[in-house]
Design an enzyme around this catalytic site. Structure first.
Site, mmCIF file in Angstrom:
data_model
loop_
_atom_site.group_PDB
_atom_site.id
_atom_site.type_symbol
_atom_site.label_atom_id
_atom_site.label_comp_id
_atom_site.label_asym_id
_atom_site.label_seq_id
_atom_site.Cartn_x
_atom_site.Cartn_y
_atom_site.Cartn_z
ATOM 1 N N GLU A 163 10.614 -20.169 14.669
ATOM 2 C CA GLU A 163 11.782 -19.964 15.525
ATOM 3 C C GLU A 163 11.368 -19.814 16.989
ATOM 4 O OE1 GLU A 163 14.578 -20.527 14.329
ATOM 5 O OE2 GLU A 163 13.982 -20.505 12.228
ATOM 6 N N ASP A 217 7.455 -26.526 13.170
ATOM 7 C CA ASP A 217 6.466 -26.241 12.124
ATOM 8 C C ASP A 217 5.049 -26.346 12.676
ATOM 9 O OD1 ASP A 217 8.397 -25.801 10.224
ATOM 10 O OD2 ASP A 217 8.216 -27.761 9.263
#
Length: 421
Positions: free
Chosen positions: A278, A361
């Site tokens: 995030e 990611d």
């Protein structure tokens, strides 16, 4: 009229049967032989019952998605051709001469009818999730959220529709451009206030309770050189068993949100990987890229809708019972076109989103270097949500704003190898 309605229903029925066949029999969701036995193979982290349930649940849920979308289009179409929209407009004009009051009354009638006709599919979706133990929310709580959502949507739609028809009546052929100009500050306003005004209507948000975990997150944020005072947890366990975390809001109201189910099911290393993911969105300013893309698509979409509305009303105005585009009775046609264009643009939007998720990611791996924890995280997300690891191509194209679990876990497994190339 009977032929139009009959053919519309027949086409819809054929479409539903085709999608049923594709999802349950035609699509290949098996794991490629080269990946069997790897961490991406669900047989390595799901038991036999979970494997069966994940396939069943995902297929039915995907079918509901494909059934629901054209169902909404049919609703708007029938509301027009059967004269409901015209009647709502006539009733609102009989009650008041003020345009704002007419808009409020008309929109209430329309929203109530659409909500009532959409309710069966919403209830089926809720019941499905409840039966597969994804949803834990009681029916009364679900109905409460439905009612809140109705009034929130109604209030927002009232503002949008009031301004839209004022611009159509006063700005002539340039209404679409002025509508877009108005949408810019309005969209930013909604994104700024949603985390603190709208979201709390549905759930309770509070600062992270686990202070030891908070210290670790603050250290990770410091390493990433970003502020971390906006990390919150939300009590989703009373509604779902699924896991999630997300970034929301802009400016001083931007925040990273963790579901309490995520905090309960994952260990600190796995949660820190999610936090790093995030934070990647935050660092790479994906929210602002998304806003820019949304505004661009809105500009193009409003221009196309302007052209289509003019053409459709001129050619088939009598069929739709619309005399001119400035009539309130035109609204279902406008909403129908918005829905169709949004669906048309969804493959592009999803592709951009999947690219951003892959980048996040990668950022999380670079920040944490926790490959095993990252893989376990996606395995737990799959298990909690009964997600298909390798969904059908059309599902990925039209529904997935994230890479599939097969792609994400495989990428993480080969991450070190890719770094060495």
């Amino acid at each position: 009229m009977k032929k139009i309605i009959g053919w519309s229903l027949l086409i819809y029925l054929v479409y539903v049967l085709a999608m049923f066949w594709y999802l349950f029999y035609g699509a290949d969701t098996s794991i490629p032989s080269a990946l069997k036995g790897t961490a991406a193979d669900p047989a390595t982290f799901l038991n036999a019952k979970e494997l069966m349930l994940s396939e069943e649940y995902s297929k039915i849920r995907n079918l509901l998605f494909f059934v629901n979308l054209p169902y909404d289009w049919l609703l708007y179409f029938f509301i027009l051709v059967l004269g409901f929209s015209m009647k709502f407009s006539t009733w609102s004009k009989a009650i008041s001469k003020l345009s704002l009051v007419q808009t409020a009354i008309y929109l209430f009638y329309l929203s109530l009818l659409v909500e009532a006709l959409s309710y069966p599919l919403k209830w089926i979706s809720y019941t499905l999730s409840k039966n597969y133990q994804i949803t834990t929310q009681a029916f009364s709580g679900w109905m409460k959220d439905l009612v809140i959502g109705f009034w929130v949507d109604y209030a927002i739609m009232f503002l949008i529709v009031s301004v839209l028809f004022m611009l159509i009546r006063k700005s002539g052929k340039r209404w679409w451009f002025y509508a877009w100009l108005c949408s810019v500050p309005f969209s930013l306003f909604l994104m700024f206030f949603q985390p603190v005004v709208i979201d709390p209507l549905y759930n309770d948000f509070y600062p992270l309770k686990d202070k030891e975990l908070e210290t670790k997150i603050l250290a990770l944020a410091s390493k990433a050189e970003i502020p971390a005072e906006h990390v919150y947890e939300v009590n989703m366990s009373e509604k779902t068993n699924a896991l999630n975390a997300y970034v929301t809001g802009i400016g001083s109201n931007s925040r990273i949100v963790l579901w309490d189910t995520t905090l309960e099911r994952l260990n600190d290393e796995e949660i820190l990987f999610i936090m790093a993911h995030e934070m990647g969105h935050y660092v790479m300013k994906h929210i602002y890229v998304g806003i820019a893309g949304y505004l661009l698509m809105t500009l193009i979409g409003l221009f196309i809708i302007h052209k289509l509305l003019t053409y459709i009303v001129n050619r088939w105005g009598r069929l739709f019972k619309i005399d001119k585009i400035s009539d309130l009775s035109m609204l279902p046609l406008f909403l129908l076109l918005v829905s169709v264009l949004s669906f048309t643009a969804s493959p592009v939007e999803n592709a951009v989103s999947r690219h951003q998720e892959r980048a996040a990611d990668t950022y999380a791996m670079e920040l944490t270097h926790e490959q095993d924890a990252a893989i376990r995280t996606f395995q737990e997300l799959t298990k909690a949500g009964l997600s298909q690891v390798n969904p059908p191509y059309l599902v990925k194209l039209l529904r997935y704003g994230h890479p599939t679990m097969l792609e994400r876990i495989t990428y993480l497994e080969t991450y070190d190898q890719e770094e060495q190339k």
